[in-house]
Write a protein that holds these residues in place. Structure first.
Motif, PDB file in Angstrom:
ATOM      1  N   PRO A   1      74.786 -15.362  80.020  1.00 23.72           N
ATOM      2  CA  PRO A   1      76.018 -15.634  79.256  1.00 23.72           C
ATOM      3  C   PRO A   1      77.037 -16.415  80.082  1.00 23.72           C
ATOM      4  N   SER A   2      77.160 -16.047  81.361  1.00 29.10           N
ATOM      5  CA  SER A   2      78.098 -16.754  82.226  1.00 29.10           C
ATOM      6  C   SER A   2      77.694 -18.216  82.365  1.00 29.10           C
ATOM      7  N   ALA A   3      76.396 -18.460  82.483  1.00 32.78           N
ATOM      8  CA  ALA A   3      75.925 -19.837  82.633  1.00 32.78           C
ATOM      9  C   ALA A   3      76.313 -20.672  81.423  1.00 32.78           C
ATOM     10  N   SER A   4      76.224 -20.074  80.228  1.00 29.98           N
ATOM     11  CA  SER A   4      76.580 -20.859  79.045  1.00 29.98           C
ATOM     12  C   SER A   4      78.074 -21.124  79.013  1.00 29.98           C
ATOM     13  N   LEU A   5      78.873 -20.234  79.612  1.00 28.36           N
ATOM     14  CA  LEU A   5      80.324 -20.480  79.677  1.00 28.36           C
ATOM     15  C   LEU A   5      80.681 -21.575  80.678  1.00 28.36           C
ATOM     16  N   MET A   6      79.714 -21.946  81.537  1.00 34.50           N
ATOM     17  CA  MET A   6      79.934 -23.055  82.460  1.00 34.50           C
ATOM     18  C   MET A   6      79.594 -24.388  81.798  1.00 34.50           C
ATOM     19  N   GLY A   7      79.111 -24.326  80.560  1.00 38.24           N
ATOM     20  CA  GLY A   7      78.684 -25.544  79.889  1.00 38.24           C
ATOM     21  C   GLY A   7      77.229 -25.872  80.121  1.00 38.24           C
ATOM     22  N   ILE A   8      76.480 -24.896  80.666  1.00 34.45           N
ATOM     23  CA  ILE A   8      75.047 -25.119  80.891  1.00 34.45           C
ATOM     24  C   ILE A   8      74.305 -24.847  79.591  1.00 34.45           C
ATOM     25  N   ASN A   9      73.485 -25.812  79.174  1.00 31.79           N
ATOM     26  CA  ASN A   9      72.673 -25.612  77.980  1.00 31.79           C
ATOM     27  C   ASN A   9      71.490 -24.733  78.367  1.00 31.79           C
ATOM     28  N   VAL A  10      71.617 -23.440  78.072  1.00 28.47           N
ATOM     29  CA  VAL A  10      70.644 -22.468  78.569  1.00 28.47           C
ATOM     30  C   VAL A  10      69.229 -22.770  78.048  1.00 28.47           C
ATOM     31  N   ASN A  11      69.125 -23.128  76.775  1.00 25.12           N
ATOM     32  CA  ASN A  11      67.800 -23.427  76.222  1.00 25.12           C
ATOM     33  C   ASN A  11      67.134 -24.578  76.943  1.00 25.12           C
ATOM     34  N   GLN A  12      67.946 -25.591  77.255  1.00 27.47           N
ATOM     35  CA  GLN A  12      67.409 -26.757  77.962  1.00 27.47           C
ATOM     36  C   GLN A  12      66.929 -26.355  79.354  1.00 27.47           C
ATOM     37  N   ILE A  13      67.709 -25.537  80.030  1.00 30.48           N
ATOM     38  CA  ILE A  13      67.333 -25.118  81.382  1.00 30.48           C
ATOM     39  C   ILE A  13      66.055 -24.276  81.349  1.00 30.48           C
ATOM     40  N   ILE A  14      65.932 -23.431  80.333  1.00 30.70           N
ATOM     41  CA  ILE A  14      64.708 -22.627  80.216  1.00 30.70           C
ATOM     42  C   ILE A  14      63.511 -23.551  80.015  1.00 30.70           C
ATOM     43  N   SER A  15      63.673 -24.566  79.179  1.00 28.37           N
ATOM     44  CA  SER A  15      62.574 -25.514  78.974  1.00 28.37           C
ATOM     45  C   SER A  15      62.223 -26.225  80.275  1.00 28.37           C
ATOM     46  N   ILE A  16      63.247 -26.627  81.043  1.00 30.37           N
ATOM     47  CA  ILE A  16      62.991 -27.312  82.311  1.00 30.37           C
ATOM     48  C   ILE A  16      62.232 -26.389  83.261  1.00 30.37           C
ATOM     49  N   THR A  17      62.591 -25.108  83.233  1.00 34.56           N
ATOM     50  CA  THR A  17      61.879 -24.149  84.081  1.00 34.56           C
ATOM     51  C   THR A  17      60.399 -24.099  83.712  1.00 34.56           C
ATOM     52  N   PHE A  18      60.124 -24.050  82.405  1.00 41.47           N
ATOM     53  CA  PHE A  18      58.725 -24.056  81.972  1.00 41.47           C
ATOM     54  C   PHE A  18      58.050 -25.364  82.372  1.00 41.47           C
ATOM     55  N   LEU A  19      58.786 -26.473  82.266  1.00 39.16           N
ATOM     56  CA  LEU A  19      58.227 -27.779  82.637  1.00 39.16           C
ATOM     57  C   LEU A  19      57.805 -27.777  84.100  1.00 39.16           C
ATOM     58  N   ILE A  20      58.705 -27.327  84.976  1.00 40.00           N
ATOM     59  CA  ILE A  20      58.395 -27.348  86.407  1.00 40.00           C
ATOM     60  C   ILE A  20      57.250 -26.389  86.721  1.00 40.00           C
ATOM     61  N   GLY A  21      57.350 -25.165  86.187  1.00 38.69           N
ATOM     62  CA  GLY A  21      56.304 -24.172  86.442  1.00 38.69           C
ATOM     63  C   GLY A  21      54.958 -24.636  85.919  1.00 38.69           C
ATOM     64  N   GLY A  22      54.951 -25.185  84.709  1.00 36.17           N
ATOM     65  CA  GLY A  22      53.709 -25.660  84.106  1.00 36.17           C
ATOM     66  C   GLY A  22      53.123 -26.810  84.895  1.00 36.17           C
ATOM     67  N   ALA A  23      53.973 -27.749  85.320  1.00 37.06           N
ATOM     68  CA  ALA A  23      53.496 -28.900  86.082  1.00 37.06           C
ATOM     69  C   ALA A  23      52.854 -28.436  87.392  1.00 37.06           C
ATOM     70  N   LEU A  24      53.517 -27.496  88.065  1.00 35.64           N
ATOM     71  CA  LEU A  24      52.945 -26.947  89.303  1.00 35.64           C
ATOM     72  C   LEU A  24      51.588 -26.308  89.028  1.00 35.64           C
ATOM     73  N   GLY A  25      51.512 -25.537  87.938  1.00 38.36           N
ATOM     74  CA  GLY A  25      50.262 -24.884  87.575  1.00 38.36           C
ATOM     75  C   GLY A  25      49.165 -25.911  87.319  1.00 38.36           C
TER      76      GLY A  25
END
Lengths: 238, 377
Positions: B253-277
């Motif tokens: 919740p705090s991250a979204s109050l910083m203006g971070i698009n949480v959904n986008q960041i979660i997708s990026i996390t999957f992107l990086i993790g998946g690419a490594l895999g």
């Protein structure tokens, strides 16, 4: 001075719980407005509805005439609404500097970020001594300074503070309130939610009294302070 | 001291590489010492040969094998642990993302073989291309899986996305089997033979009779894995996106109050993790030389074990856990037979991996390095 923020007949829910029952309020540019009320009256919910963490089922939230009721929280931030949440919301495993960086997440110009950070360090010199320390290792007062500083990194049009004095030693409470007043003198509009009604009403221009999700009273802060009901219920004066 | 720590060369190159080397050496030395100690203890039980000598003879090879597979486990484990960090959820379909990466890589090589280009191309270029393709395909697949199978379930009880992940895992296995069956008629994919990376470097070590034989392939796998780990470290600790990933992991919740698009960041996390895999899939394929749609399961499970062993949610822990698990497995595979006089063979190595998972869960549920994700609001 025009109206910066306006809530019209806002109804918000947590699941089935009807938390805000038609709240209408407005904040003019350059003002300090405070919301007072007891626990569970809906003060924090009002702020959460404004910043988009929950969306109103009915009614609308307008920022400078633009309807922001259904925007996501991260979009509302880009409109210039800063929200320092209850409990501070510090990132415990980011350093002080990284926490501040996060506050300026939507800002792309490096120089602007640097200037603002300098300003935050001027306002709270204590933070400068702690730049490389993890947010979670700071004391309660320092965390509150960091939370406010992080809010300032956005250079918001309106800064909403939720219980900034909670859990702080009296001397720190004074410091925080002085800072809020100073920020306001420098031009930041402030919406302040506070349990410490006396302090809040001393620095605010106007105030709203919330009871179980509805606004029961609104007036100039000075007049509210003298109001019999407010004195009895919130200021503890018999 | 502070100035050294802030130096980018130190922070993003020397420190992570040093840490990797320290973990690899440390784990190797400790396991070797334990093994040799056991050998001395049980020496008298063996009369036909000198147990210690027999152990020492193959020790360097055992360590090299262990580190090779260990780095593959580490690379996969990072995908589990990153996703756990931001969502507190075990992405069980990660083993299939890994498998898809390996198969896509092999298919690219097979395509080059088919067109005749494989014989003339530089072998390292071929491997590099296969890895790049696997990075892209697996990374995108991970994002698609997240968007379709997990995102709609956010906010549901924790068991729900977990079951969705297991379902996704079966779905991907059978989807790959279907595609392979339709296009090639069979679902085993075999790494084409090319280049000289199967050969050995022979290093003469003073004091040893035989030269130390290092397969070029092993060095390649370790080298590429280290490179990816260093890049990941930079991404997570040195970039704005990385900081946002950590912020989302610590307080959404705090991250979204910083203006971070949480959904986008979660997708990026999957992107990086998946690419490594996916890249780890190609590395694994180089070692295994044969994959099928179900060969992601075991490495995936072991990488998950590594992540738990190191402390799930902790990136450094995943690295350490993978190395320790790979080494343990290699030691078990090589020495169980010798110690038990043939009663247990290399086929029992998997028992080791999962016995460790159980022991860790009982005695130190937070893992070797502990959980450093921080509090959740």
């Amino acid at each position: 001075m025009g109206t910066l923020l306006e809530l019209t007949n806002v109804h918000s829910y947590y699941g089935h719980i009807h938390a805000l029952k038609g709240v209408s309020l407005h904040v003019n540019e350059g003002e300090i407005v405070t919301l007072i009320g007891s626990n569970g009256a809906g003060k924090s919910t009002t702020l959460r509805t404004i910043s988009g963490m929950i969306h109103p089922k009915e009614g609308k939230v307008e920022l400078a005439g633009e309807n922001i009721s259904n925007l996501d929280a991260h979009r509302i931030v880009t409109k210039g609404v800063g929200h320092v949440p209850e409990g501070r919301g510090i990132f415990p495993k980011l350093t002080v500097q990284e926490n501040l960086d996060m506050g300026a997440y939507t800002v792309n110009d490096q120089k602007t970020i640097k200037d603002r950070m300098e300003l935050v360090y001027q306002t709270f010199p204590r933070l400068k001594e702690r730049v490389a320390q993890y947010g979670g290792t700071l004391s309660g007062g320092e965390q509150q300074m960091l939370a406010i500083g992080r809010g300032l990194m956005l250079n918001p049009r309106i800064l909403m503070l939720d219980e900034p004095s909670m859990g702080l030693a009296p001397v720190l409470v004074d410091l925080i309130f002085d800072t809020i007043k100073k920020l306001n003198e420098q031009g930041t509009t402030i919406l302040l939610v506070e349990q410490n009604a006396l302090m809040a009403l001393s620095i605010a221009n106007r105030g709203y009294v919330l009871q179980t999700g509805s606004i029961v009273l609104t007036d100039d802060a000075a007049k509210l302070k003298k109001n019999e009901m407010v004195q009895k219920t919130y200021l503890g004066i018999e | 001291m502070k100035q050294i720590a802030a130096n980018p060369v130190y922070k993003f190159l020397l420190f992570p590489v040093g840490q990797i080397i320290l973990f690899a050496l440390g784990a190797s030395v400790i396991l070797s010492l334990v093994t040799v100690l056991l050998a001395y203890l049980f020496k008298s039980n063996f009369i036909d040969f000198d147990l210690v000598e027999r152990i020492m003879l193959i020790l360097p090879q055992v360590i090299i094998n262990g580190l090779t597979i260990g780095f593959v486990y580490s690379t996969i484990a990072l995908g589990y642990t990153m996703v756990y960090g931001v969502l507190e959820f075990i992405n069980f379909s990660h083993s299939e993302i890994f498998m898809v990466g390996g198969i896509v890589g092999i298919q690219l090589m097979a395509y080059f073989e088919h067109t005749g280009a494989l014989a003339t191309m530089n072998e390292y270029l071929v491997i590099a291309l296969a890895i790049v393709l696997a990075l892209i395909v697996s990374g995108s697949l991970a994002v698609i899986v997240e968007r379709t199978a997990y995102k709609p379930l956010r906010g549901a009880p924790k068991l729900v996305p977990l079951i969705s992940a297991i379902g996704m895992s079966f779905f991907l296995q059978d989807l790959v089997r279907l595609i392979l069956s339709l296009t090639t008629g069979e679902f085993n994919v075999i790494l084409p033979k090319f280049g000289t990376y199967d050969e050995f470097w022979k290093l003469a070590v003073p004091g040893m009779e035989d030269p130390l034989r290092i397969q070029i392939k092993s060095a390649l796998i370790v080298g590429i894995a280290i490179l990816m780990l260093v890049i990941l470290n930079f991404l997570v600790n040195g970039t704005k996106v990385g900081k946002a990933i950590r912020a989302v992991a610590q307080d959404r919740p705090s991250a979204s109050l910083m203006g971070i698009n949480v959904n986008q960041i979660i997708s990026i996390t999957f992107l990086i993790g998946g690419a490594l895999g996916g890249a780890a899939g190609v590395l694994f394929a180089l070692k295994a030389t044969k994959l099928d749609p179900f060969s992601g399961f075991f490495p995936g499970l072991k990488a998950f074990t590594s992540a738990v062993l190191g402390g799930i949610g902790n990136l450094t822990g995943a690295l350490l856990g993978g190395l320790v698990l790979g080494l343990l497995e290699s030691f078990a595979a090589s020495y169980l037979g010798i110690f038990t006089n043939g009663a247990f063979g290399a086929e029992y190595k998997d028992i080791f991996a999962f016995a460790i998972l159980i022991v860790v869960l009982i005695f130190r549920p937070s893992g070797l390095l502990g959980q450093t994700v921080g509090q959740k609001a």
